[in-house]
Design a protein around this motif. Structure first.
Motif, mmCIF file in Angstrom:
data_model
loop_
_atom_site.group_PDB
_atom_site.id
_atom_site.type_symbol
_atom_site.label_atom_id
_atom_site.label_comp_id
_atom_site.label_asym_id
_atom_site.label_seq_id
_atom_site.Cartn_x
_atom_site.Cartn_y
_atom_site.Cartn_z
ATOM 1 N N MET A 105 0.816 -1.215 0.000
ATOM 2 C CA MET A 105 0.000 0.000 0.000
ATOM 3 C C MET A 105 0.854 1.271 0.000
ATOM 4 O O MET A 105 0.637 2.143 -0.849
ATOM 5 C CB MET A 105 -0.956 -0.004 1.195
ATOM 6 C CG MET A 105 -1.934 1.138 1.217
ATOM 7 S SD MET A 105 -3.367 0.910 0.172
ATOM 8 C CE MET A 105 -4.212 -0.406 0.985
ATOM 9 N N PRO A 106 1.853 1.421 0.893
ATOM 10 C CA PRO A 106 2.656 2.644 0.863
ATOM 11 C C PRO A 106 3.412 2.841 -0.453
ATOM 12 O O PRO A 106 3.475 3.956 -0.967
ATOM 13 C CB PRO A 106 3.645 2.468 2.024
ATOM 14 C CG PRO A 106 3.048 1.450 2.914
ATOM 15 C CD PRO A 106 2.194 0.583 2.049
ATOM 16 N N THR A 139 2.568 1.681 -3.451
ATOM 17 C CA THR A 139 1.596 1.993 -4.500
ATOM 18 C C THR A 139 1.188 3.464 -4.455
ATOM 19 O O THR A 139 1.200 4.156 -5.478
ATOM 20 C CB THR A 139 0.347 1.104 -4.365
ATOM 21 O OG1 THR A 139 0.758 -0.260 -4.443
ATOM 22 C CG2 THR A 139 -0.662 1.403 -5.440
ATOM 23 N N PHE A 140 0.856 3.970 -3.279
ATOM 24 C CA PHE A 140 0.433 5.360 -3.178
ATOM 25 C C PHE A 140 1.586 6.332 -3.422
ATOM 26 O O PHE A 140 1.387 7.394 -4.008
ATOM 27 C CB PHE A 140 -0.236 5.629 -1.833
ATOM 28 C CG PHE A 140 -1.625 5.063 -1.773
ATOM 29 C CD1 PHE A 140 -2.607 5.488 -2.651
ATOM 30 C CD2 PHE A 140 -1.946 4.091 -0.853
ATOM 31 C CE1 PHE A 140 -3.880 4.964 -2.612
ATOM 32 C CE2 PHE A 140 -3.221 3.550 -0.806
ATOM 33 C CZ PHE A 140 -4.199 3.988 -1.692
ATOM 34 N N LYS A 141 2.784 5.970 -3.011
ATOM 35 C CA LYS A 141 3.934 6.840 -3.279
ATOM 36 C C LYS A 141 4.187 6.944 -4.779
ATOM 37 O O LYS A 141 4.450 8.026 -5.304
ATOM 38 C CB LYS A 141 5.174 6.315 -2.567
ATOM 39 C CG LYS A 141 6.351 7.255 -2.681
ATOM 40 C CD LYS A 141 7.440 6.855 -1.740
ATOM 41 C CE LYS A 141 7.292 7.714 -0.519
ATOM 42 N NZ LYS A 141 8.457 7.775 0.313
ATOM 43 N N LEU A 166 1.901 6.506 -7.126
ATOM 44 C CA LEU A 166 0.794 7.261 -7.716
ATOM 45 C C LEU A 166 0.936 8.759 -7.499
ATOM 46 O O LEU A 166 0.545 9.566 -8.355
ATOM 47 C CB LEU A 166 -0.537 6.773 -7.142
ATOM 48 C CG LEU A 166 -0.992 5.396 -7.619
ATOM 49 C CD1 LEU A 166 -2.231 4.955 -6.848
ATOM 50 C CD2 LEU A 166 -1.256 5.400 -9.107
ATOM 51 N N LEU A 167 1.506 9.160 -6.379
ATOM 52 C CA LEU A 167 1.709 10.581 -6.125
ATOM 53 C C LEU A 167 2.751 11.198 -7.055
ATOM 54 O O LEU A 167 2.716 12.383 -7.344
ATOM 55 C CB LEU A 167 2.137 10.802 -4.667
ATOM 56 C CG LEU A 167 1.046 10.606 -3.629
ATOM 57 C CD1 LEU A 167 1.637 10.693 -2.225
ATOM 58 C CD2 LEU A 167 -0.045 11.644 -3.802
ATOM 59 N N TRP A 219 3.315 10.065 -10.227
ATOM 60 C CA TRP A 219 3.011 9.407 -11.481
ATOM 61 C C TRP A 219 3.593 10.067 -12.727
ATOM 62 O O TRP A 219 4.160 9.373 -13.551
ATOM 63 C CB TRP A 219 1.510 9.226 -11.627
ATOM 64 C CG TRP A 219 1.148 8.643 -12.944
ATOM 65 C CD1 TRP A 219 1.412 7.381 -13.375
ATOM 66 C CD2 TRP A 219 0.492 9.295 -14.016
ATOM 67 N NE1 TRP A 219 0.947 7.198 -14.641
ATOM 68 C CE2 TRP A 219 0.381 8.370 -15.061
ATOM 69 C CE3 TRP A 219 -0.005 10.574 -14.194
ATOM 70 C CZ2 TRP A 219 -0.225 8.703 -16.266
ATOM 71 C CZ3 TRP A 219 -0.603 10.892 -15.382
ATOM 72 C CH2 TRP A 219 -0.713 9.949 -16.409
ATOM 73 N N LEU A 270 -7.654 -4.440 -3.294
ATOM 74 C CA LEU A 270 -7.829 -3.250 -4.109
ATOM 75 C C LEU A 270 -9.112 -3.362 -4.892
ATOM 76 O O LEU A 270 -9.785 -2.513 -5.221
ATOM 77 C CB LEU A 270 -6.653 -3.059 -5.074
ATOM 78 C CG LEU A 270 -5.350 -2.672 -4.430
ATOM 79 C CD1 LEU A 270 -4.258 -2.595 -5.495
ATOM 80 C CD2 LEU A 270 -5.445 -1.355 -3.720
#
Length: 45
Positions: A17-18, A20-22, A24-25, A27, A45
């Motif tokens: 999760m961390p 993936t979001f990092k 995406l931020l 991108w 997900l």
């Protein structure tokens, strides 16, 4: 995260999760990403 054109990873369940979001931020900064998730996380997900 350091700058790269391509990210390829097989990440553990705990950091999926961390990471993936990092990614995406940030991108627009990379060209391609391939991440292999565990089945349990993918279903989450």
């Amino acid at each position: 995260m350091p700058y790269y054109d391509v990210y390829i990873a097989n990440v553990s369940y705990q950091i999926s999760m961390p990471i993936t979001f990092k990614l995406l931020l940030h991108w627009p900064l990379y060209h391609c990403t391939i991440i292999i998730f565990q089945k349990e996380f993918a279903h989450y997900l």
